[in-house]
Structure formats: C-alpha cells, structure tokens
Scaffold this motif. Structure first.
Motif, PDB file in Angstrom:
ATOM      1  N   ASP A 169       0.162 -14.097   2.760  1.00  0.00           N
ATOM      2  CA  ASP A 169       0.001 -12.757   2.196  1.00  0.00           C
ATOM      3  C   ASP A 169      -1.039 -11.954   2.964  1.00  0.00           C
ATOM      4  OD1 ASP A 169      -2.123 -14.290   1.277  1.00  0.00           O
ATOM      5  OD2 ASP A 169      -2.174 -13.354  -0.703  1.00  0.00           O
ATOM      6  N   GLU A 170      -1.954 -12.660   3.659  1.00  0.00           N
ATOM      7  CA  GLU A 170      -2.922 -11.956   4.507  1.00  0.00           C
ATOM      8  C   GLU A 170      -2.303 -11.607   5.865  1.00  0.00           C
ATOM      9  OE1 GLU A 170      -6.617 -14.064   4.606  1.00  0.00           O
ATOM     10  OE2 GLU A 170      -6.973 -13.755   2.458  1.00  0.00           O
ATOM     11  N   VAL A 171      -1.449 -12.489   6.392  1.00  0.00           N
ATOM     12  CA  VAL A 171      -0.721 -12.168   7.627  1.00  0.00           C
ATOM     13  C   VAL A 171       0.130 -10.911   7.419  1.00  0.00           C
ATOM     14  CG1 VAL A 171       1.071 -12.959   9.214  1.00  0.00           C
ATOM     15  CG2 VAL A 171      -0.709 -14.548   8.457  1.00  0.00           C
ATOM     16  N   LEU A 172       0.718 -10.788   6.229  1.00  0.00           N
ATOM     17  CA  LEU A 172       1.590  -9.648   5.920  1.00  0.00           C
ATOM     18  C   LEU A 172       0.826  -8.447   5.354  1.00  0.00           C
ATOM     19  CD1 LEU A 172       4.598 -11.535   4.289  1.00  0.00           C
ATOM     20  CD2 LEU A 172       4.596 -10.361   6.504  1.00  0.00           C
ATOM     21  N   PHE A 173      -0.495  -8.521   5.323  1.00  0.00           N
ATOM     22  CA  PHE A 173      -1.309  -7.440   4.756  1.00  0.00           C
ATOM     23  C   PHE A 173      -0.994  -6.067   5.359  1.00  0.00           C
ATOM     24  CE2 PHE A 173      -5.351  -5.049   4.346  1.00  0.00           C
ATOM     25  CZ  PHE A 173      -5.575  -5.159   2.981  1.00  0.00           C
ATOM     26  N   PRO A 174      -0.772  -5.939   6.675  1.00  0.00           N
ATOM     27  CA  PRO A 174      -0.435  -4.616   7.216  1.00  0.00           C
ATOM     28  C   PRO A 174       0.823  -4.008   6.608  1.00  0.00           C
ATOM     29  CG  PRO A 174      -1.098  -6.085   8.978  1.00  0.00           C
ATOM     30  CD  PRO A 174      -0.941  -6.939   7.752  1.00  0.00           C
ATOM     31  N   VAL A 175       1.795  -4.856   6.251  1.00  0.00           N
ATOM     32  CA  VAL A 175       3.012  -4.352   5.615  1.00  0.00           C
ATOM     33  C   VAL A 175       2.800  -4.138   4.115  1.00  0.00           C
ATOM     34  CG1 VAL A 175       5.428  -4.864   5.072  1.00  0.00           C
ATOM     35  CG2 VAL A 175       4.533  -5.388   7.337  1.00  0.00           C
ATOM     36  N   LEU A 176       2.278  -5.164   3.446  1.00  0.00           N
ATOM     37  CA  LEU A 176       2.167  -5.126   1.987  1.00  0.00           C
ATOM     38  C   LEU A 176       1.176  -4.074   1.518  1.00  0.00           C
ATOM     39  CD1 LEU A 176       2.083  -8.980   1.328  1.00  0.00           C
ATOM     40  CD2 LEU A 176       4.052  -7.457   1.097  1.00  0.00           C
ATOM     41  N   HIS A 177       0.031  -4.015   2.155  1.00  0.00           N
ATOM     42  CA  HIS A 177      -1.028  -3.089   1.744  1.00  0.00           C
ATOM     43  C   HIS A 177      -1.024  -1.820   2.582  1.00  0.00           C
ATOM     44  CE1 HIS A 177      -5.257  -1.635   1.328  1.00  0.00           C
ATOM     45  NE2 HIS A 177      -5.157  -2.125   0.098  1.00  0.00           N
ATOM     46  N   GLY A 178      -0.911  -1.980   3.899  1.00  0.00           N
ATOM     47  CA  GLY A 178      -1.045  -0.833   4.800  1.00  0.00           C
ATOM     48  C   GLY A 178       0.180   0.052   4.878  1.00  0.00           C
ATOM     49  N   THR A 179       1.344  -0.465   4.461  1.00  0.00           N
ATOM     50  CA  THR A 179       2.564   0.349   4.456  1.00  0.00           C
ATOM     51  C   THR A 179       3.058   0.586   3.033  1.00  0.00           C
ATOM     52  OG1 THR A 179       3.200  -0.510   6.633  1.00  0.00           O
ATOM     53  CG2 THR A 179       4.913   0.565   5.337  1.00  0.00           C
ATOM     54  N   PHE A 180       3.338  -0.486   2.295  1.00  0.00           N
ATOM     55  CA  PHE A 180       3.863  -0.312   0.933  1.00  0.00           C
ATOM     56  C   PHE A 180       2.837   0.363   0.025  1.00  0.00           C
ATOM     57  CE2 PHE A 180       6.685  -4.401   1.302  1.00  0.00           C
ATOM     58  CZ  PHE A 180       7.432  -3.779   2.276  1.00  0.00           C
ATOM     59  N   TRP A 181       1.690  -0.285  -0.155  1.00  0.00           N
ATOM     60  CA  TRP A 181       0.690   0.211  -1.101  1.00  0.00           C
ATOM     61  C   TRP A 181       0.124   1.557  -0.668  1.00  0.00           C
ATOM     62  CZ3 TRP A 181      -0.149  -0.232  -5.892  1.00  0.00           C
ATOM     63  CH2 TRP A 181      -1.401  -0.074  -6.495  1.00  0.00           C
ATOM     64  N   TYR A 182      -0.051   1.738   0.641  1.00  0.00           N
ATOM     65  CA  TYR A 182      -0.588   3.004   1.154  1.00  0.00           C
ATOM     66  C   TYR A 182       0.290   4.179   0.748  1.00  0.00           C
ATOM     67  CZ  TYR A 182      -2.585   6.378   4.456  1.00  0.00           C
ATOM     68  OH  TYR A 182      -3.194   7.485   5.015  1.00  0.00           O
ATOM     69  N   THR A 183       1.598   3.993   0.775  1.00  0.00           N
ATOM     70  CA  THR A 183       2.524   5.078   0.431  1.00  0.00           C
ATOM     71  C   THR A 183       2.832   5.134  -1.064  1.00  0.00           C
ATOM     72  OG1 THR A 183       4.451   3.670   0.868  1.00  0.00           O
ATOM     73  CG2 THR A 183       3.617   5.016   2.709  1.00  0.00           C
ATOM     74  N   GLY A 184       2.231   4.229  -1.846  1.00  0.00           N
ATOM     75  CA  GLY A 184       2.394   4.249  -3.292  1.00  0.00           C
ATOM     76  C   GLY A 184       3.366   3.234  -3.839  1.00  0.00           C
ATOM     77  N   MET A 185       4.112   2.541  -2.963  1.00  0.00           N
ATOM     78  CA  MET A 185       5.060   1.546  -3.456  1.00  0.00           C
ATOM     79  C   MET A 185       4.316   0.320  -3.984  1.00  0.00           C
ATOM     80  SD  MET A 185       8.305   1.612  -0.836  1.00  0.00           S
ATOM     81  CE  MET A 185       7.402   1.350   0.693  1.00  0.00           C
ATOM     82  N   GLN A 186       4.833  -0.288  -5.034  1.00  0.00           N
ATOM     83  CA  GLN A 186       4.234  -1.488  -5.612  1.00  0.00           C
ATOM     84  C   GLN A 186       4.727  -2.709  -4.844  1.00  0.00           C
ATOM     85  OE1 GLN A 186       5.668  -1.036  -9.667  1.00  0.00           O
ATOM     86  NE2 GLN A 186       3.683  -0.232 -10.312  1.00  0.00           N
ATOM     87  N   PRO A 187       3.840  -3.399  -4.114  1.00  0.00           N
ATOM     88  CA  PRO A 187       4.285  -4.559  -3.327  1.00  0.00           C
ATOM     89  C   PRO A 187       4.463  -5.777  -4.213  1.00  0.00           C
ATOM     90  CG  PRO A 187       2.174  -3.649  -2.541  1.00  0.00           C
ATOM     91  CD  PRO A 187       2.412  -3.119  -3.910  1.00  0.00           C
ATOM     92  N   LEU A 188       5.626  -6.385  -4.156  1.00  0.00           N
ATOM     93  CA  LEU A 188       5.885  -7.612  -4.889  1.00  0.00           C
ATOM     94  C   LEU A 188       5.521  -8.811  -4.014  1.00  0.00           C
ATOM     95  CD1 LEU A 188       9.328  -6.750  -6.515  1.00  0.00           C
ATOM     96  CD2 LEU A 188       7.016  -6.232  -7.336  1.00  0.00           C
ATOM     97  N   PRO A 189       5.234  -9.956  -4.612  1.00  0.00           N
ATOM     98  CA  PRO A 189       4.981 -11.147  -3.791  1.00  0.00           C
ATOM     99  C   PRO A 189       6.156 -11.398  -2.849  1.00  0.00           C
ATOM    100  CG  PRO A 189       4.434 -11.575  -6.085  1.00  0.00           C
ATOM    101  CD  PRO A 189       5.120 -10.237  -6.059  1.00  0.00           C
ATOM    102  N   PRO A 190       5.884 -11.696  -1.587  1.00  0.00           N
ATOM    103  CA  PRO A 190       6.986 -11.897  -0.636  1.00  0.00           C
ATOM    104  C   PRO A 190       7.751 -13.179  -0.926  1.00  0.00           C
ATOM    105  CG  PRO A 190       4.879 -12.374   0.404  1.00  0.00           C
ATOM    106  CD  PRO A 190       4.569 -11.791  -0.938  1.00  0.00           C
TER     107      PRO A 190
END
Length: 261
Positions: A169-190
């Motif tokens: 989940d830290e490797v995917l942080f740029p996608v989960l937090h930096g893309t999804f969460w940044y734009t307002g989308m709720q990131p689900l566990p991968p």
C-alpha cells in the motif's frame, strides 16, 4: 452502480486479461453497469503534447501544460479521445484500474491516461466558496470510489511490512493517495495477485474467486483512512500539526488510526 473499468495490459489472454473478464462478468451479473477503457486495444496515446489542445504549437510562448489543459478543458478544446474518457468518468460511480505492477508502478500507458485525462479544472484545481483549493479528499472526482487490481511476480511476504520490496500500500501510495485521494476519489484497499508468474490452474481459481468476492463488496468496502486536507489535521503549510500522530513520519502519518488505537 455505474463502474468504469480501465485496463492496462497488452495481452488480452494474460492472467490480467482473464481476471478482467471474470471481474466484469461478475459485476454485470450483480446488476451493475460497466463501461471499459482497454488502453492498449484503444491504442491510447500516452504522452501530453500540443496536439491535445487541437494546436500544432502554443503560440510563441512555452507550453505551460497545467494552464493549457485547464484552458482547453474550460473552452471544450481538448481532443475527442480525452473528452470521451472524461465523459466515462463523469458517468461512473466507481472506477477500477487494473494493471500489472512494472518497476513498482503502473505501465506507462496508464500513467499517460492519468496525465492526459485528469486535467486541471476537471479532476483537480477546483475551489470552494471560501476560495480553498479542493484536494486530498475533495476535488472534481469527490464521491466516486476507486480500486486497484494489480499483479506482481514476487511472493506476498516480499511486499509485507518488513519485505524487501516495501509494503504494497506504500508502494502504491502515488496512485492511491496522490491520484485517487488527491482528486477526491475514495481509494479502496487494492486487490493484489502475488506470485503471478508461478500461478497454476488451482491458484488462478482461488484468485478469481477472491476477486469476485471483492467486487461483490465494491459498494460497501471501507476506503483507506487517509486524512482530509481540510479535516483539521494539517496546518496552512500542509504539514500535520505536531500533536497529530507525533511519533509517525512518512506515508504512514497520513492515515488516520483505526478507532480505539
């Protein structure tokens, strides 16, 4: 739900291709509407350039990508391939992004989709009535859910809390937090398929069944508990207040603890 499935793998007969077919079939059987963006099949153009704005050049001045994307979006001058994807996103309640993890990141074609589609004015760069910039829990895509489905060649232990590859989940942080969460989308566990290169028929059956179960809970799964930028945890410099998670630093500090912890 209305679900957009964005698929980034060059081989439709791959493990990912088979799981994509399983997943979409399951969602439709459950009564959800599904639209697809198969980026390789679409021959998706992955690079931002002046052609995105229906121009050969951007006048005599240098290209300021963010500003030009926002101008072209607001004046309906983005190319048709970009606006078609934005229309799909606007339609969707949830987005599923499926890709193999290559060099600890999505394939370049998906990164290019993010670069060209999630433009300023559409996915981010919006402001509320008080003039605050809406991001990290707010933004143009707020209210939508987003889920990653990915495969890795390594064993699960190597992506554990002390694994050499880093916690996934830290490797995917740029996608989960930096893309999804940044734009307002709720990131689900991968959803992750480990040891993908060594998966046999029985292993595939188990992973396909587990994916179907995850998709059954897509509307209700608790999102990752990232902190809202405007939730009171950050100061004006966008740094956590000293009393918030005082012993934690780095990526882990930006997740709220579970209740009771």
């Amino acid at each position: 739900m209305k679900i957009l499935w964005v698929f980034a793998h060059p081989e439709p007969q791959s493990l990912n291709g088979s799981l994509r077919d399983e997943g979409i079939h399951e969602l439709r059987a459950l009564g959800h509407e599904v639209r697809e963006s198969d980026l390789y099949a679409m021959n998706w153009k992955p690079v931002v350039d002046a052609g995105d704005f229906h121009r050969e050049t951007i006048g005599a001045d240098r290209l300021l990508v963010g500003a030009e994307q926002e101008r072209a979006y607001s004046s309906a001058e983005l190319t048709d391939d970009i606006t078609a994807e934005q229309d799909k996103i606007a339609w969707a309640d949830a987005l599923v992004f499926q890709f193999p993890l290559w060099w600890f990141a999505p394939p370049a074609i998906l990164k290019g989709w993010f670069d060209r589609v999630l433009v300023q004015g559409f996915a981010f760069g919006l402001q509320d009535a008080a003039g605050r910039t809406l991001r990290y829990g707010d933004g143009g895509l707020a209210g939508k859910r987003a889920m990653v489905i990915t495969s890795v060649g390594a064993r699960e232990s190597g992506f554990g809390p002390r694994g050499v590859h880093g916690q996934l989940d830290e490797v995917l942080f740029p996608v989960l937090h930096g893309t999804f969460w940044y734009t307002g989308m709720q990131p689900l566990p991968p959803y992750v398929v480990y040891g993908a290169d060594r998966l046999d028929a029985a292993g595939y059956g188990e992973r396909a069944a587990a994916l179907r179960e995850r998709l059954r809970t897509l509307p209700d799964t608790e999102p990752l508990p990232y902190r809202h930028e405007h939730g009171g945890d950050y100061d004006d410099a966008l740094v956590l207040h000293p009393e918030i998670a005082p012993t934690r630093t780095g990526i882990a500090a930006h997740r709220s603890p579970a209740p009771g912890h």
